[in-house]
Design a protein around this motif. Structure first.
Motif, mmCIF file in Angstrom:
data_model
loop_
_atom_site.group_PDB
_atom_site.id
_atom_site.type_symbol
_atom_site.label_atom_id
_atom_site.label_comp_id
_atom_site.label_asym_id
_atom_site.label_seq_id
_atom_site.Cartn_x
_atom_site.Cartn_y
_atom_site.Cartn_z
ATOM 1 N N SER A 78 0.968 -0.884 -0.247
ATOM 2 C CA SER A 78 -0.154 0.184 -0.034
ATOM 3 C C SER A 78 0.593 0.950 -0.290
ATOM 4 C CB SER A 78 -0.690 -0.037 1.231
ATOM 5 O OG SER A 78 -1.967 -1.104 1.063
ATOM 6 N N ARG A 79 0.303 2.250 -0.438
ATOM 7 C CA ARG A 79 0.932 3.582 -0.432
ATOM 8 C C ARG A 79 0.526 4.371 0.810
ATOM 9 N NH1 ARG A 79 -0.177 9.250 -2.344
ATOM 10 N NH2 ARG A 79 -2.097 8.932 -3.408
ATOM 11 N N TYR A 80 1.956 4.879 1.513
ATOM 12 C CA TYR A 80 2.357 5.447 3.324
ATOM 13 C C TYR A 80 2.014 6.712 2.685
ATOM 14 C CZ TYR A 80 0.737 1.506 5.265
ATOM 15 O OH TYR A 80 0.275 0.173 5.716
ATOM 16 N N ILE A 81 1.817 7.614 3.931
ATOM 17 C CA ILE A 81 2.306 8.820 3.684
ATOM 18 C C ILE A 81 2.936 9.181 5.200
ATOM 19 C CG2 ILE A 81 1.703 11.185 3.381
ATOM 20 C CD1 ILE A 81 -0.107 10.689 1.244
ATOM 21 N N SER A 82 4.078 10.371 5.264
ATOM 22 C CA SER A 82 4.364 10.707 7.095
ATOM 23 C C SER A 82 3.726 11.435 7.072
ATOM 24 C CB SER A 82 6.087 10.408 7.212
ATOM 25 O OG SER A 82 6.404 10.627 8.494
ATOM 26 N N SER A 83 3.555 11.310 8.378
ATOM 27 C CA SER A 83 2.585 12.731 9.012
ATOM 28 C C SER A 83 3.053 13.871 9.585
ATOM 29 C CB SER A 83 0.938 12.455 10.179
ATOM 30 O OG SER A 83 2.693 12.087 11.144
ATOM 31 N N ASP A 84 5.034 13.562 9.098
ATOM 32 C CA ASP A 84 5.921 14.573 9.406
ATOM 33 C C ASP A 84 6.259 15.475 7.977
ATOM 34 O OD1 ASP A 84 6.346 14.148 12.226
ATOM 35 O OD2 ASP A 84 8.337 13.225 12.572
ATOM 36 N N ASP A 85 5.881 14.862 6.862
ATOM 37 C CA ASP A 85 6.230 15.108 6.136
ATOM 38 C C ASP A 85 5.090 15.601 5.723
ATOM 39 O OD1 ASP A 85 8.736 13.938 5.997
ATOM 40 O OD2 ASP A 85 7.873 11.940 4.401
ATOM 41 N N LEU A 86 3.179 15.850 6.274
ATOM 42 C CA LEU A 86 2.652 16.827 6.030
ATOM 43 C C LEU A 86 2.248 17.504 6.568
ATOM 44 C CD1 LEU A 86 -0.130 13.935 5.064
ATOM 45 C CD2 LEU A 86 1.072 15.541 3.048
ATOM 46 N N GLY A 87 3.600 17.671 7.493
ATOM 47 C CA GLY A 87 3.691 18.598 8.826
ATOM 48 C C GLY A 87 2.786 18.689 10.139
ATOM 49 N N ILE A 88 2.053 17.800 9.634
ATOM 50 C CA ILE A 88 1.260 17.350 11.148
ATOM 51 C C ILE A 88 1.269 17.040 12.115
ATOM 52 C CG2 ILE A 88 -1.407 15.812 11.785
ATOM 53 C CD1 ILE A 88 -1.286 15.175 8.843
ATOM 54 N N SER A 89 1.256 17.733 13.344
ATOM 55 C CA SER A 89 2.427 17.968 14.222
ATOM 56 C C SER A 89 1.346 16.354 15.389
ATOM 57 C CB SER A 89 2.143 18.616 15.236
ATOM 58 O OG SER A 89 3.154 18.626 16.982
ATOM 59 N N LEU A 90 1.967 15.833 15.732
ATOM 60 C CA LEU A 90 0.373 14.018 16.873
ATOM 61 C C LEU A 90 1.593 14.053 18.289
ATOM 62 C CD1 LEU A 90 -0.061 12.101 14.041
ATOM 63 C CD2 LEU A 90 -1.831 13.712 14.430
ATOM 64 N N ASN A 91 0.908 14.195 18.732
ATOM 65 C CA ASN A 91 1.264 13.588 20.406
ATOM 66 C C ASN A 91 2.252 12.333 20.244
ATOM 67 O OD1 ASN A 91 0.157 15.801 21.251
ATOM 68 N ND2 ASN A 91 -1.557 15.332 21.670
ATOM 69 N N GLN A 92 1.447 11.241 19.708
ATOM 70 C CA GLN A 92 2.635 10.051 19.734
ATOM 71 C C GLN A 92 3.557 10.158 19.256
ATOM 72 O OE1 GLN A 92 -1.058 10.726 18.523
ATOM 73 N NE2 GLN A 92 -1.513 9.048 17.290
ATOM 74 N N GLN A 93 4.118 11.203 18.074
ATOM 75 C CA GLN A 93 4.708 11.460 17.230
ATOM 76 C C GLN A 93 4.603 10.801 15.968
ATOM 77 O OE1 GLN A 93 8.521 8.470 19.098
ATOM 78 N NE2 GLN A 93 8.541 10.260 20.505
ATOM 79 N N ASN A 94 5.701 10.553 15.333
ATOM 80 C CA ASN A 94 5.332 10.595 13.547
ATOM 81 C C ASN A 94 4.087 9.175 13.136
ATOM 82 O OD1 ASN A 94 5.359 10.840 10.654
ATOM 83 N ND2 ASN A 94 6.953 9.776 10.551
ATOM 84 N N VAL A 95 3.150 9.124 12.248
ATOM 85 C CA VAL A 95 2.507 7.915 12.379
ATOM 86 C C VAL A 95 2.944 7.900 10.965
ATOM 87 C CG1 VAL A 95 0.385 7.666 12.133
ATOM 88 C CG2 VAL A 95 1.721 8.740 14.392
ATOM 89 N N ASP A 96 2.415 6.644 10.146
ATOM 90 C CA ASP A 96 2.082 6.464 8.923
ATOM 91 C C ASP A 96 0.675 6.643 8.377
ATOM 92 O OD1 ASP A 96 4.869 6.234 8.625
ATOM 93 O OD2 ASP A 96 5.348 4.062 9.503
ATOM 94 N N ILE A 97 0.176 6.890 7.576
ATOM 95 C CA ILE A 97 -1.119 7.095 7.290
ATOM 96 C C ILE A 97 -1.284 6.730 5.932
ATOM 97 C CG2 ILE A 97 -3.015 9.209 6.259
ATOM 98 C CD1 ILE A 97 -1.084 10.948 8.081
ATOM 99 N N LEU A 98 -2.360 5.495 5.648
ATOM 100 C CA LEU A 98 -2.543 4.817 4.912
ATOM 101 C C LEU A 98 -3.739 6.166 3.726
ATOM 102 C CD1 LEU A 98 -2.167 1.882 3.701
ATOM 103 C CD2 LEU A 98 -4.708 1.649 4.494
ATOM 104 N N ALA A 99 -2.632 6.198 2.365
ATOM 105 C CA ALA A 99 -3.558 6.776 1.308
ATOM 106 C C ALA A 99 -3.723 6.211 0.924
ATOM 107 C CB ALA A 99 -1.583 7.432 0.855
ATOM 108 N N GLU A 100 -4.142 5.108 0.318
ATOM 109 C CA GLU A 100 -5.106 4.245 -1.193
ATOM 110 C C GLU A 100 -5.335 3.115 0.273
ATOM 111 O OE1 GLU A 100 -2.914 5.718 -4.576
ATOM 112 O OE2 GLU A 100 -2.626 3.545 -4.113
ATOM 113 N N GLU A 101 -6.896 2.531 -0.083
ATOM 114 C CA GLU A 101 -6.838 1.373 0.157
ATOM 115 C C GLU A 101 -5.940 0.289 0.521
ATOM 116 O OE1 GLU A 101 -9.719 -2.609 -1.054
ATOM 117 O OE2 GLU A 101 -10.249 -0.219 -1.770
#
Length: 130
Positions: free
Chosen positions: A23-46
């Motif tokens: 699957s294709r992923y996007i890193s939350s850090d690369d999107l500029g999203i600051s999360l409390n649990q640090q960097n998260v991999d976001i599933l970009a497609e099914e």
């Protein structure tokens, strides 16, 4: 395994592996999203939207054993050939579309190979059994 004439043993191991999905992923850090649990991999497609190629691999072994006189045991010589078809199928791909990575001084983008199956290997050996 096949016991050929002159005491030569021939064996092979064949396997077929269907291509693994990825699957294709996007890193939350690369999107500029600051999360409390640090960097998260976001599933970009099914999940499983892409699939690697199928793998067909054949390994063979040829062996000749000699019985030594008395209680000295057995001596064998053998030849192993791994990946007879020399299938250089992709076994790993870069799954992030939010950034490129560098492997062996080469820039790798999403969907490009990060590793391939080992090339053909030929091994000549001997063994002594007592």
């Amino acid at each position: 395994t096949w016991m050929a004439p002159l005491g030569i043993n021939f064996s092979c191991y064949y396997r077929y592996l269907s291509g693994r999905p990825y699957s294709r992923y996007i890193s939350s850090d690369d999107l500029g999203i600051s999360l409390n649990q640090q960097n998260v991999d976001i599933l970009a497609e099914e999940r499983g939207s892409y699939r690697r190629d199928d793998i067909s691999i054949l390994d063979i072994k040829i062996e000749k054993a000699f019985k030594l006189p008395g209680k000295w045991g057995r001596f064998s010589v053998f030849l192993d050939i791994f990946n007879v078809f020399n299938s250089n199928v992709i076994t790993g791909v870069h799954t992030y579309s939010s950034y490129d990575t560098t492997i062996n001084n080469q820039t790798v983008k999403f969907g490009e190979a990060t590793s391939i199956y080992d090339p053909r290997i030929i091994r000549l050996g001997a063994k002594y059994q007592f």
